[in-house]
Every structure is written in structure tokens, then in C-alpha cells.
Design a protein around this motif. Sequence first.
Motif, PDB file in Angstrom:
ATOM      1  N   ALA A 225      26.993 106.207  68.818  1.00 54.47           N
ATOM      2  CA  ALA A 225      26.152 105.065  69.197  1.00 54.47           C
ATOM      3  C   ALA A 225      25.720 104.296  67.949  1.00 54.47           C
ATOM      4  CB  ALA A 225      24.935 105.550  69.988  1.00 54.47           C
ATOM      5  N   VAL A 226      25.355 105.037  66.899  1.00 59.24           N
ATOM      6  CA  VAL A 226      24.929 104.373  65.657  1.00 59.24           C
ATOM      7  C   VAL A 226      26.088 103.585  65.052  1.00 59.24           C
ATOM      8  CG1 VAL A 226      24.270 104.814  63.253  1.00 59.24           C
ATOM      9  CG2 VAL A 226      23.059 105.967  65.117  1.00 59.24           C
ATOM     10  N   ILE A 227      27.284 104.182  65.053  1.00 57.69           N
ATOM     11  CA  ILE A 227      28.451 103.489  64.476  1.00 57.69           C
ATOM     12  C   ILE A 227      28.766 102.220  65.272  1.00 57.69           C
ATOM     13  CG2 ILE A 227      30.943 103.670  64.043  1.00 57.69           C
ATOM     14  CD1 ILE A 227      30.395 106.675  63.391  1.00 57.69           C
ATOM     15  N   ALA A 228      28.754 102.332  66.591  1.00 58.53           N
ATOM     16  CA  ALA A 228      29.046 101.158  67.416  1.00 58.53           C
ATOM     17  C   ALA A 228      28.030 100.043  67.145  1.00 58.53           C
ATOM     18  CB  ALA A 228      29.046 101.540  68.901  1.00 58.53           C
ATOM     19  N   LYS A 229      26.753 100.413  67.088  1.00 57.52           N
ATOM     20  CA  LYS A 229      25.713  99.413  66.798  1.00 57.52           C
ATOM     21  C   LYS A 229      25.947  98.773  65.436  1.00 57.52           C
ATOM     22  CE  LYS A 229      21.791 101.697  69.030  1.00 57.52           C
ATOM     23  NZ  LYS A 229      20.390 102.145  68.856  1.00 57.52           N
ATOM     24  N   MET A 230      26.310  99.609  64.463  1.00 57.21           N
ATOM     25  CA  MET A 230      26.541  99.106  63.107  1.00 57.21           C
ATOM     26  C   MET A 230      27.700  98.120  63.061  1.00 57.21           C
ATOM     27  SD  MET A 230      26.349 101.959  60.153  1.00 57.21           S
ATOM     28  CE  MET A 230      27.848 101.177  59.536  1.00 57.21           C
ATOM     29  N   VAL A 231      28.792  98.449  63.756  1.00 61.53           N
ATOM     30  CA  VAL A 231      29.956  97.554  63.742  1.00 61.53           C
ATOM     31  C   VAL A 231      29.604  96.222  64.400  1.00 61.53           C
ATOM     32  CG1 VAL A 231      32.349  97.234  64.466  1.00 61.53           C
ATOM     33  CG2 VAL A 231      31.594  99.491  63.717  1.00 61.53           C
ATOM     34  N   ILE A 232      28.835  96.295  65.481  1.00 64.65           N
ATOM     35  CA  ILE A 232      28.423  95.059  66.168  1.00 64.65           C
ATOM     36  C   ILE A 232      27.561  94.202  65.236  1.00 64.65           C
ATOM     37  CG2 ILE A 232      27.074  94.120  68.100  1.00 64.65           C
ATOM     38  CD1 ILE A 232      27.942  96.784  69.625  1.00 64.65           C
ATOM     39  N   ALA A 233      26.623  94.854  64.559  1.00 65.54           N
ATOM     40  CA  ALA A 233      25.744  94.123  63.637  1.00 65.54           C
ATOM     41  C   ALA A 233      26.536  93.569  62.451  1.00 65.54           C
ATOM     42  CB  ALA A 233      24.627  95.045  63.150  1.00 65.54           C
ATOM     43  N   LEU A 234      27.470  94.374  61.959  1.00 70.71           N
ATOM     44  CA  LEU A 234      28.299  93.957  60.822  1.00 70.71           C
ATOM     45  C   LEU A 234      29.117  92.718  61.186  1.00 70.71           C
ATOM     46  CD1 LEU A 234      29.362  94.733  57.968  1.00 70.71           C
ATOM     47  CD2 LEU A 234      31.129  96.075  59.131  1.00 70.71           C
ATOM     48  N   ALA A 235      29.747  92.777  62.355  1.00 65.59           N
ATOM     49  CA  ALA A 235      30.537  91.626  62.808  1.00 65.59           C
ATOM     50  C   ALA A 235      29.641  90.387  62.858  1.00 65.59           C
ATOM     51  CB  ALA A 235      31.152  91.907  64.181  1.00 65.59           C
ATOM     52  N   GLY A 236      28.451  90.546  63.417  1.00 63.19           N
ATOM     53  CA  GLY A 236      27.527  89.419  63.521  1.00 63.19           C
ATOM     54  C   GLY A 236      27.193  88.845  62.158  1.00 63.19           C
ATOM     55  N   SER A 237      26.928  89.728  61.195  1.00 59.69           N
ATOM     56  CA  SER A 237      26.499  89.192  59.906  1.00 59.69           C
ATOM     57  C   SER A 237      27.674  88.645  59.099  1.00 59.69           C
ATOM     58  CB  SER A 237      25.692  90.230  59.122  1.00 59.69           C
ATOM     59  OG  SER A 237      26.484  91.346  58.893  1.00 59.69           O
ATOM     60  N   LEU A 238      28.909  89.055  59.437  1.00 56.15           N
ATOM     61  CA  LEU A 238      30.077  88.475  58.762  1.00 56.15           C
ATOM     62  C   LEU A 238      30.587  87.238  59.503  1.00 56.15           C
ATOM     63  CD1 LEU A 238      32.114  91.726  57.907  1.00 56.15           C
ATOM     64  CD2 LEU A 238      30.928  90.261  56.269  1.00 56.15           C
ATOM     65  N   GLY A 239      29.931  86.903  60.610  1.00 62.74           N
ATOM     66  CA  GLY A 239      30.359  85.741  61.383  1.00 62.74           C
ATOM     67  C   GLY A 239      31.636  85.986  62.175  1.00 62.74           C
ATOM     68  N   LEU A 240      31.895  87.247  62.539  1.00 63.08           N
ATOM     69  CA  LEU A 240      33.105  87.589  63.292  1.00 63.08           C
ATOM     70  C   LEU A 240      32.737  87.933  64.725  1.00 63.08           C
ATOM     71  CD1 LEU A 240      34.689  90.035  60.681  1.00 63.08           C
ATOM     72  CD2 LEU A 240      35.027  87.560  60.891  1.00 63.08           C
ATOM     73  N   SER A 241      33.696  87.787  65.626  1.00 64.73           N
ATOM     74  CA  SER A 241      33.461  88.275  66.971  1.00 64.73           C
ATOM     75  C   SER A 241      33.760  89.769  66.994  1.00 64.73           C
ATOM     76  CB  SER A 241      34.312  87.511  67.984  1.00 64.73           C
ATOM     77  OG  SER A 241      35.665  87.843  67.808  1.00 64.73           O
ATOM     78  N   VAL A 242      33.349  90.421  68.066  1.00 62.42           N
ATOM     79  CA  VAL A 242      33.558  91.868  68.156  1.00 62.42           C
ATOM     80  C   VAL A 242      34.000  92.202  69.567  1.00 62.42           C
ATOM     81  CG1 VAL A 242      31.090  92.328  68.653  1.00 62.42           C
ATOM     82  CG2 VAL A 242      32.528  94.138  67.661  1.00 62.42           C
ATOM     83  N   ILE A 243      34.963  93.129  69.667  1.00 64.05           N
ATOM     84  CA  ILE A 243      35.425  93.585  70.973  1.00 64.05           C
ATOM     85  C   ILE A 243      35.477  95.112  70.938  1.00 64.05           C
ATOM     86  CG2 ILE A 243      37.882  93.305  70.311  1.00 64.05           C
ATOM     87  CD1 ILE A 243      38.470  92.628  73.283  1.00 64.05           C
ATOM     88  N   ALA A 244      35.099  95.721  72.061  1.00 63.21           N
ATOM     89  CA  ALA A 244      35.127  97.183  72.147  1.00 63.21           C
ATOM     90  C   ALA A 244      36.366  97.606  72.923  1.00 63.21           C
ATOM     91  CB  ALA A 244      33.869  97.690  72.840  1.00 63.21           C
ATOM     92  N   GLU A 245      37.116  98.575  72.406  1.00 63.73           N
ATOM     93  CA  GLU A 245      38.295  99.049  73.140  1.00 63.73           C
ATOM     94  C   GLU A 245      38.013 100.414  73.748  1.00 63.73           C
ATOM     95  OE1 GLU A 245      41.837  99.392  70.738  1.00 63.73           O
ATOM     96  OE2 GLU A 245      40.991 100.946  69.470  1.00 63.73           O
ATOM     97  N   GLY A 246      38.661 100.701  74.871  1.00 65.58           N
ATOM     98  CA  GLY A 246      38.493 101.998  75.517  1.00 65.58           C
ATOM     99  C   GLY A 246      37.236 102.078  76.369  1.00 65.58           C
ATOM    100  N   VAL A 247      36.765 100.937  76.878  1.00 61.69           N
ATOM    101  CA  VAL A 247      35.574 100.936  77.741  1.00 61.69           C
ATOM    102  C   VAL A 247      35.990 101.387  79.145  1.00 61.69           C
ATOM    103  CG1 VAL A 247      33.709  99.533  78.709  1.00 61.69           C
ATOM    104  CG2 VAL A 247      34.552  99.085  76.380  1.00 61.69           C
ATOM    105  N   GLU A 248      35.447 102.518  79.568  1.00 62.78           N
ATOM    106  CA  GLU A 248      35.859 103.106  80.846  1.00 62.78           C
ATOM    107  C   GLU A 248      34.759 103.090  81.896  1.00 62.78           C
ATOM    108  OE1 GLU A 248      37.552 106.965  80.170  1.00 62.78           O
ATOM    109  OE2 GLU A 248      39.258 106.161  79.029  1.00 62.78           O
ATOM    110  N   THR A 249      33.502 102.980  81.467  1.00 59.64           N
ATOM    111  CA  THR A 249      32.407 103.070  82.437  1.00 59.64           C
ATOM    112  C   THR A 249      31.438 101.894  82.311  1.00 59.64           C
ATOM    113  OG1 THR A 249      30.887 104.307  81.003  1.00 59.64           O
ATOM    114  CG2 THR A 249      32.478 105.605  82.274  1.00 59.64           C
ATOM    115  N   GLU A 250      30.726 101.640  83.399  1.00 61.30           N
ATOM    116  CA  GLU A 250      29.725 100.572  83.371  1.00 61.30           C
ATOM    117  C   GLU A 250      28.608 100.915  82.402  1.00 61.30           C
ATOM    118  OE1 GLU A 250      28.575  99.584  87.365  1.00 61.30           O
ATOM    119  OE2 GLU A 250      30.604  98.846  87.832  1.00 61.30           O
TER     120      GLU A 250
END
Length: 286
Positions: A225-250
Motif C-alpha cells: 500500500a505504501v509503495i502504491a501510494k508513493m508511485v502515485i504521488a511520484l507520478a503526480g509530482s513528476l507531472g506524469l499520469s499513472v495507471i495500475a495494472e492487475g486490478v482484480e477487485t473493486e
Amino acid sequence: QAKAAGRNTLRFFDPQMQAVASARAALDARLREAIRDEQFSLHYQAQVCGLGADGAEQGWRITGVEALLRWLDPLHGPVSPAVFIPLAEETGLILPLGAWVLEAACEQLASWAKEPDLAHLTVAVNVSARQFHQPDFVSQVLTVLARTGANPQRLKLELTESILVANVEDIISKMTALKAQGVGFSLDDFGTGYSSLSYLKRLPLDQLKIDQSFIRDLLVDANDAVIAKMVIALAGSLGLSVIAEGVETEAQRDFLAAQGCHAYQGYLFGRPLPVAEFEQLALRQA
Ligand code: C2E
Ligand code: MG
Ligand code: MG
Ligand code: MG
């Protein structure tokens, strides 16, 4: 003397290693035949964008696909890319294979451009490091785009951190040349490699793709969870979009949405499908 050396060699002969080597050689031979006989196809997996504010999404729409290579061996059935891609990368067969994938994906893109309900779709193509590092990679891509008539703005190339073994200047100049024509870049399997953040900042990327290994246990493993949050925040601060792969559940999707990630790919939205089945899914959505 030579005879003695021969005997020594035989004494250290490891039957298990020999078995692995001959299985690999057999797979390599089948792969060469498969290229010659065109036993490959592409499957398409939806990439979606959640609709709604932070928190629970109010539905989603398909924005594009990832093209995933499939090999149907006439004798052995389907062979997983996780098995044959690494071997093809080692032997160099990934070069003809990768060229075939790019061509087929661009042909698909050009054909969807003529369908009002499918014309908006982007197509993401996986590019292996060895393929990217060919000196003429840029002109190969531009030639295929021109030949197929595909819109470069709708083509996304998925690279992995493994490309970073080479000269960063060279990587940047190739990416910049393709970006000038509108081609986008996504960094696949992000978080599993070794790239330093300073390299990441220099690459002209458009998107980070959170690896599915961090999504799988998102709700039970605090580290993921911490890594996912970090990648999302990192993408935001680098001005990049972010997509999650392997999403299986709501629940996974809702967690990601709450963190500000609204682009997803995974079985929750659709498995990789043959083109006709994917089109049915996309048209039902439209
Ligand atoms: P990748 O690029 O990270 O592709 C995502 C993989 O995750 C695909 O596996 C896809 O089927 C799988 N996947 C998608 N959603 C889910 C989900 O919700 N749950 C689970 N458990 N898995 C999901 P696939 O198709 O077996 O491909 C494996 C890898 O093989 C790809 O990983 C990519 O690295 C490589 N590959 C596939 N096609 C190509 C290609 O055309 N060229 C190159 N160079 N590599 C390719
Ligand atoms: Mg990929
Ligand atoms: Mg991936
Ligand atoms: Mg992956």
C-alpha cells in the motif's frame, strides 16, 4: 591428454543442466518455426479510466488497450509470454517478434480509427530493451506508422526499467524523436527494477505503470500500500499520469481511486481478449 580432458568434462557433466539446456534449445527451435509459420496473434486488454470524484468510482470507460502477444503452438497449445519472451530476448528472436507485434498493433490502430466508437482508443505496445536499443529503432517505428497510417498520438510504447542499462543520453534522444511525432511512453512494471529517481526525472515519459505485484496484496500488505501510494504521488509530482495494472477487485480500485489513481487495467475491467471479443466489450461500453 585430450582424452583425459574429455573424460574430465564428462565427469562434471550435469544431467539436470543438460536437460534444461535441451528444453531451451527445443523451445528456441519451435519459436523459430512459429515466427516462420505465423503462429502468433495479439490479444487486447482494456485500459480504463474511472469516472467520478475521489473515493468510489461512478463507473468507467475504456480509453485504450494493451496489446499482448499470444503464441498458439499447434502441438503444445498456448505458450505463456512469461515463458517465451525471456528466451526470445536472450536469443534475439525478440527482434523479428517485436517488429511483428508493432506492425500488427499499428494495423489494428489504423483499422479502429475508421470506427466512430473505437477511434478514440490508444494502443500500448510492449517494447523489450533489446528492441529499443537497436540503432534504427526510431526509424523502424516511424516507418511502421507511415506504412499502416496509424495515428502516432494513439500509440503508446511500454518500456521497462531494464532499458536503463544503456547510455541515458541515447535513450532520451530516441524517446524525444518519437515523442516529437506524438508517440507516448509508459514505464511498465514500475517499482520492480533498479532505476534511480534521477534517471526517471530525465526520461521524457508520459506515464508510470504500477506493477501488479504491488496491487495484488494492496489491502492486506501495508508495504505494498505504501509503495502504491508513493508511485502515485511520484507520478503526480513528476507531472506524469499513472495507471495500475492487475486490478482484480473493486476494493483495490477504490483504494487506488482514494489515492488519486483513476486509470486501471486488470481482470476487474476485462481480460486480454482476441480482437473480435475486445471490440464487443468496447462497443457494449460505448
Ligand atoms: P506486462 O506488460 O506487465 O503485461 C501485463 C500482464 O499482466 C499480462 O500478462 C496480462 O495478461 C496480465 N494481467 C492483466 N491483468 C491482470 C490481472 O488482473 N491479474 C493478473 N494476475 N494478471 C493480469 P501476459 O499477457 O501473460 O504477459 C506477460 C508479460 O509478457 C508482459 O507483462 C510483458 O512483459 C510480456 N509481453 C507480452 N506481450 C509482449 C510483447 O508483445 N512484447 C514484449 N516485449 N513483451 C511482451
Ligand atoms: Mg506491459
Ligand atoms: Mg506490466
Ligand atoms: Mg508486469
